[in-house]
Scaffold this active site. Structure first.
Site, short mmCIF file in Angstrom:
data_model
loop_
_atom_site.label_atom_id
_atom_site.label_comp_id
_atom_site.label_asym_id
_atom_site.label_seq_id
_atom_site.Cartn_x
_atom_site.Cartn_y
_atom_site.Cartn_z
N TYR A 76 0.80 -1.22 0.00
CA TYR A 76 0.00 0.00 0.00
C TYR A 76 0.83 1.27 0.00
O TYR A 76 0.42 2.30 -0.57
CB TYR A 76 -0.98 -0.01 1.17
N ASP A 80 -5.56 -3.30 2.86
CA ASP A 80 -4.42 -2.47 2.47
C ASP A 80 -3.96 -2.78 1.05
O ASP A 80 -3.47 -1.89 0.34
CB ASP A 80 -3.23 -2.70 3.41
N HIS A 117 -10.82 -5.00 8.41
CA HIS A 117 -9.53 -4.45 7.99
C HIS A 117 -8.67 -5.53 7.34
O HIS A 117 -8.04 -5.30 6.31
CB HIS A 117 -8.81 -3.82 9.18
N TYR A 160 -7.76 -9.72 11.37
CA TYR A 160 -8.32 -8.76 12.33
C TYR A 160 -9.85 -8.81 12.21
O TYR A 160 -10.48 -7.87 11.73
CB TYR A 160 -7.81 -7.35 12.06
N ASP A 199 -8.00 3.65 8.71
CA ASP A 199 -7.04 3.43 7.62
C ASP A 199 -7.71 2.73 6.42
O ASP A 199 -7.43 3.04 5.27
CB ASP A 199 -5.87 2.53 8.08
N ARG A 256 -2.70 10.16 12.35
CA ARG A 256 -2.56 9.61 10.99
C ARG A 256 -3.81 8.85 10.57
O ARG A 256 -4.19 8.90 9.39
CB ARG A 256 -1.32 8.73 10.85
N GLY A 277 -5.98 11.28 9.30
CA GLY A 277 -5.51 11.67 7.98
C GLY A 277 -5.93 10.71 6.89
O GLY A 277 -6.36 11.12 5.81
N TRP A 278 -5.82 9.41 7.17
CA TRP A 278 -6.29 8.41 6.20
C TRP A 278 -7.77 8.64 5.89
O TRP A 278 -8.20 8.60 4.73
CB TRP A 278 -6.12 7.00 6.75
#
Length: 395
Positions: free
Chosen positions: A60, A110, A154, A158, A165, A235, A238-239
């Site tokens: 990714y 990802d 995810h 998980y 994310d 972060r 941010g994603w």
């Protein structure tokens, strides 16, 4: 005579080295997007090396950085940027659309992210293999495990977990594939992913979403009542912000859910700018600016700067919001960018190397956990968004 010859050889080699170094010195008058791209190409002569990888892998972070390179290529037309991108993808994408090192059965959201650049390559070359590879990734989403309400896990390892994310990793690719090759009504599934984040992940005391949510409440990091992780990781915010604006760019202007989408984006930005430091940057743990050990973090600042600037350019936010993006970029220039005086290569510093939840060794999502992860310069998760932010602010 041999001694004299060796001296001559040494001098010649030194001159060649000096000439090579002089030639390699970058133009420090170029725009920041160009300077960072050129610096990355010095650090990593081949794109598979990005993030100091030891061997080529479909990953990714390469998708993130090479997406930024694709935007830069579109702006400048510089062939070297296109070649840098294509050489990476042609290591992995086979004529039948299969992808080397990609393992579908892991159901890792990802691994969808590098697929975004496949659309660019298909448009530029017309080579069918890139379209077929995009189909390969789209097929993963058909069977990707989900929460009871339809949110993508995810990763398979998980279970029952949605992380912020993952919205960036999957949703923009999914939306673009639908708009190009699918049926418009399939966009409802893209919106569903955001609806579930908005429903389950927000903390009322901050008005912002937490890093992760465990539907099963089985994870030690998950609150037994809400399923939420304990902290806001900037972060992750941010994603999520980048997911918002990248999907917004793709969906039709007349889509009935567009206004809801813009309202939620606006609400998110209104809350996140409350935690922007006076310098313009954001802290590693968003809402704990003055707690011991917290620091201003590069990737979150780059991502949020990019997302706000792009939202303004898309007219999803009023023009006066641009000041928050300008402050964010100024913070990176002033506090996080360093320049090697020998060759003008620039570095983005103060970037958290990695953070997650669960796994082995176990990541508990505590304040101490986020502050304990390594900090390094030029982590790809900061460099790519820095380039994207620079490009948006240049528009």
């Amino acid at each position: 005579m041999p001694k004299l010859l060796s001296v001559i050889v040494f001098i010649a080699a030194s001159l060649l080295t000096f000439s090579s170094q002089a030639k390699a010195a970058l133009d420090n008058t170029e725009k920041w997007s160009v300077r960072m791209a050129e610096s990355e190409m010095v650090r990593f002569p081949e794109a598979w090396m990005i993030d100091w990888d030891k061997k080529p892998q479909w990953d990714y972070v390469h998708g993130l950085n090479l997406l930024a390179f694709s935007k830069l290529y579109k702006k400048t037309g510089e062939q070297k940027y296109f070649d840098y991108i294509q050489q990476y993808y042609d290591r992995f994408v086979n004529d039948d659309g299969s992808i080397n090192t990609y393992v579908r059965s892991k159901f890792n959201i990802d691994m969808i992210n590098p697929g975004k650049v496949l659309f660019f390559l298909y448009d530029e070359t017309g080579d069918e293999k890139y379209k077929l590879a995009a189909q390969t990734l789209r097929d993963q989403l058909k069977d990707h495990p989900r929460t009871k309400e339809g949110g993508f896990w995810h990763k398979k390892r998980y279970p029952y977990q949605m992380w912020l994310d993952g919205l960036y990793m999957g949703a923009p690719f999914y939306a673009e594939y639908i708009m190009r090759f699918g049926k418009p009504e399939e966009l409802n599934d893209v919106f569903l992913q955001f609806e579930l984040i908005e429903k389950h992940l927000y903390a009322p005391e901050t008005g912002l979403p937490r890093h992760g949510w465990d539907e099963s409440r089985d994870q030690r990091w998950a609150d037994k009542k809400t399923g939420l992780s304990a902290n806001h990781w900037s972060r992750a915010l941010g994603w999520y912000a980048m997911a918002f604006v990248d999907v917004l760019e793709i969906i039709p202007t007349q889509h009935p859910k567009r206004e809801w989408f813009i309202q939620r984006l606006t609400n998110f930005v209104d809350q996140v700018v409350k935690y922007q430091d006076e310098t313009g940057a954001w802290y590693q743990v968003t809402d704990m600016a003055h707690k011991k050990g917290n620091y201003l973090e590069g990737s979150a600042t780059a991502m949020l700067t990019y997302a706000i600037a792009k939202a303004v350019n898309l007219r999803a936010l009023p023009a006066h919001y641009r000041v928050y993006a300008e402050k964010g970029f100024a913070a990176m220039q002033d506090q996080m960018i360093s320049v090697d005086p020998k060759n003008n290569v620039i570095s983005l510093n103060q970037v958290c190397a990695v953070a997650g939840l669960g796994g082995n060794p176990y990541r508990d999502g505590s304040y101490e956990y986020y502050l304990g992860e390594p900090i390094r310069p030029n982590d790809a998760k900061g460099v790519g968004p820095f380039m994207l932010a620079a490009l948006e602010l240049d528009k």
